[in-house]
Design a protein around this motif. Structure first.
Motif, PDB file in Angstrom:
ATOM      1  N   ARG A  94     -52.638  54.603  23.404  1.00 22.39           N
ATOM      2  CA  ARG A  94     -53.870  54.241  22.695  1.00 22.39           C
ATOM      3  C   ARG A  94     -53.578  53.072  21.755  1.00 22.39           C
ATOM      4  N   PHE A  95     -54.596  52.237  21.565  1.00 20.72           N
ATOM      5  CA  PHE A  95     -54.477  51.108  20.642  1.00 20.72           C
ATOM      6  C   PHE A  95     -55.864  50.664  20.225  1.00 20.72           C
ATOM      7  N   ASP A  96     -55.930  49.966  19.117  1.00 23.05           N
ATOM      8  CA  ASP A  96     -57.182  49.394  18.623  1.00 23.05           C
ATOM      9  C   ASP A  96     -57.119  47.883  18.753  1.00 23.05           C
ATOM     10  N   GLY A 119     -50.173  54.339  14.150  1.00 21.37           N
ATOM     11  CA  GLY A 119     -49.190  54.141  13.095  1.00 21.37           C
ATOM     12  C   GLY A 119     -49.352  52.804  12.406  1.00 21.37           C
ATOM     13  N   GLY A 120     -50.247  51.949  12.911  1.00 21.55           N
ATOM     14  CA  GLY A 120     -50.551  50.692  12.242  1.00 21.55           C
ATOM     15  C   GLY A 120     -49.700  49.490  12.620  1.00 21.55           C
ATOM     16  N   MET A 121     -48.770  49.650  13.552  1.00 20.52           N
ATOM     17  CA  MET A 121     -47.921  48.515  13.935  1.00 20.52           C
ATOM     18  C   MET A 121     -48.706  47.547  14.819  1.00 20.52           C
ATOM     19  N   THR A 122     -48.507  46.256  14.591  1.00 25.21           N
ATOM     20  CA  THR A 122     -49.189  45.221  15.362  1.00 25.21           C
ATOM     21  C   THR A 122     -48.426  44.959  16.653  1.00 25.21           C
ATOM     22  N   ALA A 123     -49.143  45.015  17.774  1.00 25.79           N
ATOM     23  CA  ALA A 123     -48.548  44.708  19.080  1.00 25.79           C
ATOM     24  C   ALA A 123     -48.750  43.245  19.436  1.00 25.79           C
TER      25      ALA A 123
END
Length: 181
Positions: A94-96, A119-123
């Motif tokens: 999942r991601f935003d 967890g808020g890490m940027t991909a």
């Protein structure tokens, strides 16, 4: 699955997410599906661009820009983009996609799309430049005029250093494209 089902879901739920104002975030949640991956089993680089499109369309719908553009026969047009991949998005993860209109200068608006993992890490981050083309007037509409029509009367904030570098790089590459090199 192409992006159409995701587009339909985004459009159907746009009203529940409320209006959009300049500088705010549009947040859309996705899961990396088997149709999204490449041979490394992570989100395909082209899919990032397509999902960023959905973030922009969400902003257009929720801000009132889509209705204004249809009424006046305007066409939102992407000018260019720059992408940085920092972490992979794996199959089923999942991601935003967090999208925003950052600022504008003349007829160009700077957009930002951040792909955020749990967890808020940027991909990944995508910076875009875009404009609104007036088909009947055969010109791009000043973004300040559009912001005013949409009820945003504050001036644009100055470009950040990263945005200035992006705008300069975009202008140089566009110049090369126009000369055919």
């Amino acid at each position: 699955m192409y992006v159409w089902a995701r587009f339909a879901r985004m459009a159907a739920t746009a009203g529940r997410r409320g209006g959009y104002t300049f500088g705010a975030d549009s947040r859309l949640t996705f899961r990396c599906l088997p149709t999204d991956i490449d041979f490394n089993l992570h989100l395909n680089n082209a899919r990032y661009m397509m999902l960023a499109d959905l973030g922009r369309i969400d902003i257009f719908l929720r801000s009132g820009l889509w209705a204004l553009a249809r009424e006046r026969r305007w066409a939102p047009m992407l000018g260019g983009l720059q992408t940085v991949f920092a972490r992979e998005i794996r199959l089923w993860q999942r991601f935003d996609v967090v999208s925003s209109l950052e600022t504008w200068e003349g007829t160009a608006v700077i957009g930002r799309h951040r792909f955020v993992l749990d967890g808020g890490m940027t991909a990944a981050i995508i910076l875009t430049t875009a404009g609104i083309y007036d088909r009947s007037g055969r010109r791009f509409v000043p973004m300040g005029d559009i912001a005013h029509m949409l009820g945003h009367d504050a001036p644009p904030r100055p470009l950040t250093e990263a945005e200035s570098v992006f705008v300069a790089s975009h202008a140089n590459l566009r110049s090369l494209a126009k000369t055919g090199r």
